[in-house]
Design a protein around this motif. Sequence first.
Motif: not given
Length: 258
Positions: A4-6, A126-130
């Motif tokens: 996951v990149t977004a 935010g900086t943690l996409l999941g």
Amino acid sequence: MSRVTANQPGGTPTWIDLDVPDVERAKEFYGAVFGWEFSAPGAGGYTFALLRGSRVAGLRPVPAPASPRPPRWRVHLATDDCDATARRVAEAGGTVTAGPLDKGEQGRSALAVDPGGAAFGLWQGGTLLGCELVNEPGSLVRNDLVTPDPAPAREFYAKVFDFTLDANQDMPDADFTFLRRPDGHEIGGIMGVPEAPAAAWGTLFEVADTDGTARRAVAAGGTAGEPEDTLYVRMAGITDPFGAVFQVGARPPAARAS
């Protein structure tokens, strides 16, 4: 593998975490079961589970619960506006139990309960996409809601996330409804089970070998049901040392590659 990149589109299961009374014991168990490594504790002792260095889940230290209701892995559904989605939760008949609030630069979150009593979270990345890895052994592959009263749940999640609802033609005898985002992507489903003791979101982890994973879980101090073949995966239910229930499933190699 799926990296996951977004930030995921709204309504997609994007993060999972578990409240535990003993993080070190949880690390021992889940490390043995999934091969996870773990970050140093962050704010409030929150610890990330890592698969090849990528964040795949979280552990939150909490006191041992006074309630006899067993803990559950909590699914957080993606949103690009946590505050607006929290308002929609309340307007649709759910309850916001915490937040919305900022988690530093990592994102903004809220916790909620649907009209049937199933807990879930909202996550605006935010900086943690999941979860940074999904759909591969040792990571999240699916979340479904099991509830004794599915009709209000279907109406609620459709209102909050603009899901469309489709019957599962592969399971004509089951009271199962697919949840699909507006773009048509399936994000999970709602299973009506009249004998279910309570409504709850379930978590299914991908594994390469269901039987072997079940054996590791028992050796690490958990319990496991007998693995069984289902329409889509070979699956087993597992209970961790704290009573948290989850499932593991191995798909055929061709399905994992798709």
